[in-house]
Design a protein around this motif. Structure first.
Motif, short mmCIF file in Angstrom:
data_model
loop_
_atom_site.label_atom_id
_atom_site.label_comp_id
_atom_site.label_asym_id
_atom_site.label_seq_id
_atom_site.Cartn_x
_atom_site.Cartn_y
_atom_site.Cartn_z
N HIS A 6 0.82 -1.21 0.00
CA HIS A 6 0.00 0.00 0.00
C HIS A 6 0.86 1.26 0.00
N ALA A 7 1.86 1.31 -0.88
CA ALA A 7 2.81 2.42 -0.88
C ALA A 7 2.14 3.76 -1.06
N GLU A 8 1.21 3.82 -2.05
CA GLU A 8 0.59 5.12 -2.31
C GLU A 8 -0.28 5.56 -1.14
N ASP A 9 -0.96 4.58 -0.47
CA ASP A 9 -1.76 4.94 0.69
C ASP A 9 -0.89 5.50 1.80
N VAL A 10 0.27 4.87 2.01
CA VAL A 10 1.18 5.32 3.07
C VAL A 10 1.67 6.74 2.80
N ARG A 11 1.97 7.02 1.51
CA ARG A 11 2.52 8.33 1.18
C ARG A 11 1.52 9.46 1.34
N HIS A 12 0.23 9.13 1.55
CA HIS A 12 -0.77 10.16 1.81
C HIS A 12 -1.39 10.03 3.19
N ASP A 13 -0.84 9.15 3.99
CA ASP A 13 -1.31 8.94 5.35
C ASP A 13 -0.68 10.00 6.26
N PRO A 14 -1.51 10.77 6.99
CA PRO A 14 -0.93 11.81 7.87
C PRO A 14 0.01 11.23 8.94
N ARG A 15 -0.12 9.93 9.21
CA ARG A 15 0.75 9.33 10.22
C ARG A 15 2.20 9.23 9.75
N ARG A 16 2.45 9.47 8.44
CA ARG A 16 3.83 9.37 7.95
C ARG A 16 4.75 10.37 8.64
N TRP A 17 4.20 11.51 9.06
CA TRP A 17 5.03 12.51 9.76
C TRP A 17 5.33 12.06 11.19
N TRP A 18 4.38 11.32 11.79
CA TRP A 18 4.68 10.73 13.10
C TRP A 18 5.75 9.64 12.95
N ALA A 19 5.68 8.90 11.86
CA ALA A 19 6.71 7.90 11.60
C ALA A 19 8.07 8.56 11.43
N LEU A 20 8.07 9.70 10.72
CA LEU A 20 9.32 10.45 10.57
C LEU A 20 9.84 10.89 11.94
N GLY A 21 8.93 11.26 12.83
CA GLY A 21 9.34 11.64 14.19
C GLY A 21 10.03 10.50 14.91
N ALA A 22 9.55 9.26 14.68
CA ALA A 22 10.21 8.10 15.29
C ALA A 22 11.62 7.93 14.75
N LEU A 23 11.77 8.11 13.43
CA LEU A 23 13.10 8.01 12.84
C LEU A 23 14.01 9.12 13.33
N VAL A 24 13.46 10.32 13.48
CA VAL A 24 14.25 11.45 13.99
C VAL A 24 14.76 11.15 15.39
N ALA A 25 13.90 10.59 16.25
CA ALA A 25 14.33 10.24 17.61
C ALA A 25 15.47 9.23 17.57
N SER A 26 15.35 8.25 16.67
CA SER A 26 16.40 7.22 16.56
C SER A 26 17.72 7.83 16.10
N MET A 27 17.66 8.69 15.08
CA MET A 27 18.88 9.30 14.55
C MET A 27 19.48 10.28 15.54
N LEU A 28 18.64 10.95 16.32
CA LEU A 28 19.14 11.87 17.33
C LEU A 28 19.96 11.12 18.37
N VAL A 29 19.45 9.96 18.78
CA VAL A 29 20.19 9.13 19.75
C VAL A 29 21.54 8.71 19.18
N LEU A 30 21.55 8.27 17.91
CA LEU A 30 22.81 7.86 17.29
C LEU A 30 23.76 9.05 17.19
N GLY A 31 23.20 10.22 16.87
CA GLY A 31 24.03 11.42 16.74
C GLY A 31 24.74 11.77 18.03
N PHE A 32 23.97 11.85 19.14
CA PHE A 32 24.67 12.25 20.35
C PHE A 32 25.42 11.12 21.02
N ASP A 33 25.14 9.86 20.63
CA ASP A 33 25.96 8.77 21.16
C ASP A 33 27.34 8.75 20.53
#
Length: 523
Positions: A6-33
């Motif tokens: 369901h790629a196209e559905d995901v790309r228009h799902d407002p939750r994709r920005w929340w998913a990006l937030g999860a990735l941001v949290a993960s990368m932030l941890v790696l950055g300061f570690d």
């Protein structure tokens, strides 16, 4: 072919920005570690009796494993599912953080950092590779910018967060801080990310992975052990020989593979080779500086852990300024000129820093750190861009993986080589007259250990000698860093392509993700 449910559905799902937030949290941890442990090293030296070599291993165990496993980790995600392996990586990182927080000795800390390196190797490439499944081409640039900024922000946050924690809690808190952020990342990835695969990706070559990890580990071990044992010691020479054999075996193995995991033929492209070399030497210098500066700021200048973290900000500030200004400057003068001049600025900053004396004070340090940050930014950003732009579209994935791996290797070797130079110079210059053999040996382990021995013995002379010896060793490290940066500048000026690489038409799923200023692909 990338399979996305369901790629196209995901790309228009407002939750994709929340998913990006999860990735941001993960990368932030790696950055300061990548930087949080540096400010804790003097505390670990004091509380656990860690020698300079053991402190190097605390940092390098993470970096070596990270570098060795990043390529196979990305391929595992392609083959078995990126969401699954990303969650697995976060879980492994979480387990390593818990072990680190509960560690009672140096070896347990090193083991914990090794486990965290395994987790980080899974998280880094896979956090970036899921972006095409979340965002269309019109939104992906914004998403990449957000995740890269978060990762870059983690670098200066590391010393500050670590310093604050050390001022209020025990040293294990620099590991424990990861737990809530990673737990949130795991939950968010499980519920918000779609599962994606690329069944056509190269298989994971277990033998190549083992050769990479053991070869790099052997190089680092020999460099770290050499100051204690001597560079002519049979064990050190034997380990160097074994490392050379292992890495030569890796090269031969990869050259025989139809679809190699580590595509060495890319180094035959001039633009990729010399941009990658420039970026790797920048990481060599940056990692070395981040290793030697915290003990100077804490043990010699007498600042606490939080004060040390804050006093590293001029370098990060200069780097951020240069990162914002790099693109228009490159457009005006060309990447070759900007990379070469940035490396010359970095060499000048290191040369200036090598003139530091015990009485210089922090103002002089802030000055050359700021200049160093500007040099870092103006050299590494165009070099990374140039290396990626030199890759053909069908090898963007393997090429960016090779670039990230070599940069991590540059950082690991920088910590090992420059840290070993510092240890040798400190031990040779330290005046231990009048101390017992055991006390003299302990004092020679690190500047923090020397200050502890001086406090117990009530010897102001030993404390002064330790400060002078450490500043002398730091000056040598900065001098070598200046030579490395100047050599890289000459290579860039002589061999980098003069004209910008042609823009490639790439398939949407394989568009390379550009890095933030502080690290690899958003690191």
């Amino acid at each position: 072919m990338v399979t996305v449910n369901h790629a196209e559905d995901v790309r228009h799902d407002p939750r994709r920005w929340w998913a990006l937030g999860a990735l941001v949290a993960s990368m932030l941890v790696l950055g300061f570690d990548m930087t949080i442990l540096n400010v804790a090293l003097p505390t670990l030296a004091r509380d656990l009796g860690a020698t300079t070599g053991e402190q190097q291993w605390m940092v390098d165990s993470y970096v070596v494993v990270f570098a060795a496993l990043m390529l196979p980790a990305g391929l595992l995600g392609d083959r078995f599912g990126r969401r699954l392996m990303l969650i697995t990586g976060l879980g492994v990182f979480l387990a390593g953080s818990v072990v680190g927080a509960l560690a009672g000795d140096v070896h347990a800390v090193i083991a914990a950092r090794t486990v965290m390196g395994i987790g980080a190797a899974l998280v880094m490439p896979l956090a970036l590779s899921v972006l095409p499944s979340l965002f269309g081409a019109d939104e992906r640039t914004k998403a990449v910018g957000i995740i890269s900024a978060a990762s870059a922000l983690g670098l200066p946050l590391g010393p500050i967060v670590g310093g604050w924690l050390l001022n209020h809690f025990w040293w294990g808190s620099v590991f424990l801080i990861n737990v809530p952020m990673v737990a949130i990342g795991v939950a968010a990835c499980a519920f918000l990310l779609p599962e994606t695969r690329d069944p056509t990706s190269p298989r994971v070559d277990t033998l190549s992975t083992v050769l990479t990890a053991t070869g790099l580990g052997a190089v680092i071990y020999a460099i770290i052990e050499a100051p204690d044992r001597g560079w002519g010691d049979p064990l050190v020479l034997g380990v160097f020989a074994a490392a050379a054999a292992l890495l030569a075996g890796l090269v031969l193995r990869e050259r025989q593979e139809a679809r190699p995991m580590l595509d060495m033929t890319l180094l035959g492209r001039r633009g990729f080779l010399f941009n990658t070399l420039a970026a790797t030497l920048v990481m060599f210098v940056l990692s070395g500086l981040m290793f030697v500066l915290p003990p100077y700021l804490q043990a010699v200048l007498g600042h606490d852990a939080l004060g040390t973290g804050l006093r590293l900000l001029p370098m990060m500030g200069g780097l951020m300024i240069a990162a914002k200004g790099a693109q228009p400057v490159v457009a005006r003068f060309g990447a070759r000129a900007v990379v070469a001049v940035g490396l010359v600025v970095l060499a000048f900053a290191a040369l200036l820093g090598s003139r530091t004396t015990v009485d210089s004070g922090y103002g002089f340090t802030a000055l050359w750190l700021s200049v160093a940050g500007v040099g870092f930014g103006f050299s590494v950003i165009p070099a990374m861009d140039g290396a990626l732009a030199a890759l053909p579209a069908d090898r963007a994935g393997s090429g960016s993986g090779l670039l990230m791996t070599l940069r991590q290797v540059g950082g690991a070797v920088g910590i090992a080589l420059l840290g070993s130079l510092l240890a040798s110079a400190f031990r040779d210059r330290l005046d231990v007259t009048g101390l017992s053999g055991e006390a003299a040996h302990t004092a020679g382990q690190s500047v923090v250990a020397a200050h502890l021995v001086a406090a117990r013995a009530g010897s102001a002379r030993l404390a002064d000698s330790a400060n002078g010896a450490y500043v002398h060793g730091m000056g040598l490290v900065l001098l070598v860093s200046a030579v490395a940066a100047l050599l890289a500048a000459l290579l860039a000026a002589a061999f980098l392509p003069g004209a910008p690489a042609a823009v490639r038409n790439e398939p949407e799923e394989e568009a390379p993700v550009m890095a933030g200023p502080g690290g690899d692909a958003g690191q």
